[in-house]
Write a protein that holds these residues in place. Structure first.
Motif, PDB file in Angstrom:
ATOM      1  N   ILE A 262       0.808  -1.217   0.000  1.00 21.06           N
ATOM      2  CA  ILE A 262       0.000   0.000   0.000  1.00 21.06           C
ATOM      3  C   ILE A 262       0.845   1.272   0.000  1.00 21.06           C
ATOM      4  O   ILE A 262       0.315   2.369  -0.191  1.00 21.06           O
ATOM      5  CB  ILE A 262      -0.977   0.022   1.194  1.00 21.06           C
ATOM      6  CG1 ILE A 262      -0.208  -0.001   2.522  1.00 21.06           C
ATOM      7  CG2 ILE A 262      -1.964  -1.129   1.112  1.00 21.06           C
ATOM      8  CD1 ILE A 262      -1.079   0.251   3.736  1.00 21.06           C
ATOM      9  N   ASP A 263       2.156   1.133   0.205  1.00 21.21           N
ATOM     10  CA  ASP A 263       3.007   2.322   0.186  1.00 21.21           C
ATOM     11  C   ASP A 263       4.425   1.899  -0.186  1.00 21.21           C
ATOM     12  O   ASP A 263       4.901   0.826   0.225  1.00 21.21           O
ATOM     13  CB  ASP A 263       3.013   3.021   1.552  1.00 21.21           C
ATOM     14  CG  ASP A 263       3.680   4.385   1.490  1.00 21.21           C
ATOM     15  OD1 ASP A 263       3.342   5.171   0.584  1.00 21.21           O
ATOM     16  OD2 ASP A 263       4.557   4.661   2.334  1.00 21.21           O
ATOM     17  N   LYS A 264       5.110   2.763  -0.978  1.00 23.13           N
ATOM     18  CA  LYS A 264       6.456   2.461  -1.474  1.00 23.13           C
ATOM     19  C   LYS A 264       7.307   3.712  -1.352  1.00 23.13           C
ATOM     20  O   LYS A 264       6.930   4.773  -1.840  1.00 23.13           O
ATOM     21  CB  LYS A 264       6.397   2.029  -2.945  1.00 23.13           C
ATOM     22  CG  LYS A 264       5.386   0.947  -3.242  1.00 23.13           C
ATOM     23  CD  LYS A 264       5.235   0.700  -4.745  1.00 23.13           C
ATOM     24  CE  LYS A 264       4.172  -0.344  -5.026  1.00 23.13           C
ATOM     25  NZ  LYS A 264       4.042  -0.647  -6.472  1.00 23.13           N
ATOM     26  N   LYS A 265       8.473   3.565  -0.728  1.00 21.92           N
ATOM     27  CA  LYS A 265       9.381   4.703  -0.572  1.00 21.92           C
ATOM     28  C   LYS A 265      10.820   4.268  -0.860  1.00 21.92           C
ATOM     29  O   LYS A 265      11.211   3.142  -0.555  1.00 21.92           O
ATOM     30  CB  LYS A 265       9.300   5.268   0.851  1.00 21.92           C
ATOM     31  CG  LYS A 265       7.964   5.918   1.191  1.00 21.92           C
ATOM     32  CD  LYS A 265       7.962   6.456   2.609  1.00 21.92           C
ATOM     33  CE  LYS A 265       6.616   7.083   2.949  1.00 21.92           C
ATOM     34  NZ  LYS A 265       6.565   7.565   4.361  1.00 21.92           N
ATOM     35  N   ALA A 266      11.586   5.178  -1.440  1.00 22.49           N
ATOM     36  CA  ALA A 266      12.999   4.916  -1.725  1.00 22.49           C
ATOM     37  C   ALA A 266      13.842   6.053  -1.169  1.00 22.49           C
ATOM     38  O   ALA A 266      13.535   7.236  -1.378  1.00 22.49           O
ATOM     39  CB  ALA A 266      13.226   4.767  -3.220  1.00 22.49           C
ATOM     40  N   GLU A 267      14.895   5.700  -0.459  1.00 21.26           N
ATOM     41  CA  GLU A 267      15.855   6.664   0.075  1.00 21.26           C
ATOM     42  C   GLU A 267      17.226   6.287  -0.480  1.00 21.26           C
ATOM     43  O   GLU A 267      17.634   5.127  -0.408  1.00 21.26           O
ATOM     44  CB  GLU A 267      15.866   6.589   1.604  1.00 21.26           C
ATOM     45  CG  GLU A 267      16.960   7.405   2.266  1.00 21.26           C
ATOM     46  CD  GLU A 267      17.152   7.047   3.735  1.00 21.26           C
ATOM     47  OE1 GLU A 267      17.954   7.741   4.390  1.00 21.26           O
ATOM     48  OE2 GLU A 267      16.537   6.080   4.206  1.00 21.26           O
ATOM     49  N   TYR A 268      17.934   7.259  -1.028  1.00 23.09           N
ATOM     50  CA  TYR A 268      19.247   6.997  -1.622  1.00 23.09           C
ATOM     51  C   TYR A 268      20.333   7.426  -0.640  1.00 23.09           C
ATOM     52  O   TYR A 268      20.349   8.565  -0.186  1.00 23.09           O
ATOM     53  CB  TYR A 268      19.368   7.705  -2.970  1.00 23.09           C
ATOM     54  CG  TYR A 268      18.501   7.042  -4.024  1.00 23.09           C
ATOM     55  CD1 TYR A 268      19.017   6.032  -4.826  1.00 23.09           C
ATOM     56  CD2 TYR A 268      17.163   7.377  -4.164  1.00 23.09           C
ATOM     57  CE1 TYR A 268      18.228   5.395  -5.766  1.00 23.09           C
ATOM     58  CE2 TYR A 268      16.356   6.734  -5.101  1.00 23.09           C
ATOM     59  CZ  TYR A 268      16.900   5.747  -5.906  1.00 23.09           C
ATOM     60  OH  TYR A 268      16.112   5.101  -6.825  1.00 23.09           O
ATOM     61  N   ILE A 269      21.213   6.485  -0.332  1.00 22.02           N
ATOM     62  CA  ILE A 269      22.234   6.699   0.693  1.00 22.02           C
ATOM     63  C   ILE A 269      23.603   6.747   0.027  1.00 22.02           C
ATOM     64  O   ILE A 269      23.975   5.833  -0.723  1.00 22.02           O
ATOM     65  CB  ILE A 269      22.207   5.568   1.737  1.00 22.02           C
ATOM     66  CG1 ILE A 269      20.818   5.471   2.383  1.00 22.02           C
ATOM     67  CG2 ILE A 269      23.281   5.793   2.796  1.00 22.02           C
ATOM     68  CD1 ILE A 269      20.661   4.265   3.291  1.00 22.02           C
ATOM     69  N   ASP A 270      24.370   7.801   0.315  1.00 24.43           N
ATOM     70  CA  ASP A 270      25.722   7.919  -0.216  1.00 24.43           C
ATOM     71  C   ASP A 270      26.630   6.962   0.538  1.00 24.43           C
ATOM     72  O   ASP A 270      26.731   7.025   1.769  1.00 24.43           O
ATOM     73  CB  ASP A 270      26.215   9.361  -0.082  1.00 24.43           C
ATOM     74  CG  ASP A 270      27.493   9.590  -0.865  1.00 24.43           C
ATOM     75  OD1 ASP A 270      27.405  10.064  -1.999  1.00 24.43           O
ATOM     76  OD2 ASP A 270      28.580   9.263  -0.334  1.00 24.43           O
TER      77      ASP A 270
END
Length: 478
Positions: A262-270
């Motif tokens: 029901i929910d999708k999130k992406a976080e980009y980590i250096d």
């Protein structure tokens, strides 16, 4: 009294229903990496990132979208080839990897699979004889009661095979991903989450999302496309991907409620600037890097190499001089270093430039054949067009797409059009010659040395080189 007990019972039942509904909702956490290309020097930071995320969710899934190897001689020249990457991925705790085109390098895929503690997935790959021990078309994981299915896919080039040396692809059978993924829609109904672990490239991933909207998430690779957290959903599908060599990884959070995402999130980590390192992994990397032979100086650059093209100019000059050629040609993907500082050039630097162990070959070709070969190889985009010395390339790009080539002119070193009927001695690598359909084996003359050795001899002969500002391609817009 009975009415009061009845109200109490109703409240208890409502509370049970609410708790049950809450229990059905769960967040799962995923780390997605792609195209790591043996960047082992950043594994201590990657391990620390994964350690931190496991404190949030011990059931963290760690995925690779392929091309784990090739690009670092410390890894690629190890015996067995690419073992350091497998050992580090085992230590970090990867769960599954796609098969990238560079997994086939050095014909060592089956050996590496036998050393891996994780699975490999690829739905559009089969073998005609020897089964791959740890490969599956798809793999299911139980993540805290959530059923997660992972399907793999690999890119196919114009020849219907991945972009790898043909000699390493014998006994493998490939099908276009779009022709086989539909077979998994029924299976996906048994999963709460469906992930495509894709080594297809960003544009193809968008097409997969349009064609197969039952996929929840695509963890992509191959095109080295650095996406951001605000990347929109494509037909409801979340697509993630990072640039190559562990510049970043993706932390993906999926919220699953009653068997549906029901929910999708992406976080980009250096990765490279992450402030912590895993000490065990750091010691493993130091051990793998402890090879004094790689530090041997083979030449010196007076000024820095600031562009990929400057490095290509030197490599093509080495081909021409050491192979006694009129023309030197190298494919852009055959060079894996974008820049080099001024100062000493070590054996490791050269092997990073040219990490594929390609053999040097010479071919007698007419001007027309040279044109046909480089146009067939590079017409898809300016970034795929081969670099040449002895010949200067003038490209005209389309107005609407600055990556698309409309026409090409080949000029001699004195600025005159290349003579189409004249014969030239072309020196190139065995990969380039193997991809040229009209070249028969009897026309290709092996020079009995690797192209990297040519570059080393060229540097030793000259001592100091300077290629600042050198060009072999001109670009204009129509």
């Amino acid at each position: 009294m009975k009415r009061f007990l009845g109200k109490q019972l109703i409240l208890v039942l409502l509370l049970v229903v609410a708790v049950t509904a809450g229990a059905q909702r769960r967040q799962i956490h995923i780390v997605g990496a792609n195209d790591m290309h043996a960047a082992i020097e950043y594994f201590p930071q990657l391990a620390a990132i994964i350690d931190s995320l496991r404190t949030i969710d011990p059931a963290l899934l760690v995925l690779s979208a392929g091309d784990n190897r090739t690009g670092n001689p410390v890894n690629d020249m190890y015996i067995p080839s690419a073992y350091p990457m497998v050992a580090l991925m085992n230590q970090v705790g990867f769960n599954v990897s796609a098969i990238g085109n560079h997994e086939f390098d050095m014909n060592s895929l089956e050996t590496l699979m036998g050393l891996s503690n994780f699975r490999y997935v690829c739905a559009n790959l089969a073998t005609d004889s020897i089964p791959l021990r740890r490969m599956r078309h798809s793999q299911q994981f139980d993540v805290g009661g959530v059923r997660v299915g992972v399907i793999g896919a690999i890119e196919l080039g114009s020849r219907g095979t991945p972009d790898a040396h043909p000699d390493y692809l014998k006994h493998y059978i490939f099908q276009p991903a779009k022709d086989v993924l539909g077979e998994y829609e029924e299976l996906s109904r048994q999963w709460d989450v469906t992930i495509l672990l894709s080594h297809l490239g960003y544009e193809d991933d968008i097409q997969m999302a349009e064609q197969f909207p039952w996929i929840d998430l695509i963890v992509g690779g191959h095109s080295h496309t650095q996406l951001k957290a605000d990347e929109p959903l494509h037909n409801g599908v979340l697509i993630t991907q990072n640039a190559n060599k562990l510049k970043q990884v993706t932390h993906i959070t999926l919220t699953v409620d009653n068997g549906k995402v029901i929910d999708k999130k992406a976080e980009y980590i250096d990765v490279r600037t992450f402030p912590k390192k895993n000490k065990v992994v750091e010691n493993m990397v130091k051990s793998f890097n402890d090879n004094p032979e790689f530090k041997r100086v083979v030449g010196r650059c007076e000024t820095p190499f600031e562009t990929h093209e400057e490095i290509a100019c030197m490599v093509c000059d080495a081909y021409m001089e050491e192979g006694h050629g009129d023309v030197g040609i190298v494919n852009p993907g055959g060079l894996r270093v974008e820049s080099l500082p001024a100062g000493d050039i070590t054996l490791l630097d050269v092997l990073k430039m040219d990490p594929f162990y390609n053999q040097a070959v010479a071919i007698e070709m007419t001007g027309q054949e040279i044109y046909d070969m480089v146009w067939a190889y590079g017409r898809s985009s300016r970034y795929h067009f081969p670099y040449m010395r002895g010949i200067y390339t003038e490209m005209t790009l389309t107005m609407t797409n600055k990556n698309k080539i409309q026409k090409v002119r080949l000029l001699t070193s004195d600025g005159q059009p290349l003579k189409m009927k004249k014969k030239y001695r072309v020196v190139t690598n065995s990969y380039m010659s193997s991809t040229c359909k009209f070249l028969t084996p009897d026309r290709i003359k092996p020079l009995n040395e690797q192209t990297a050795d040519m570059v080393i001899r060229f540097l030793k002969r000259h001592g100091t080189v300077n290629y600042l500002g050198e060009r072999c391609q001109g670009v204009s817009e129509d």
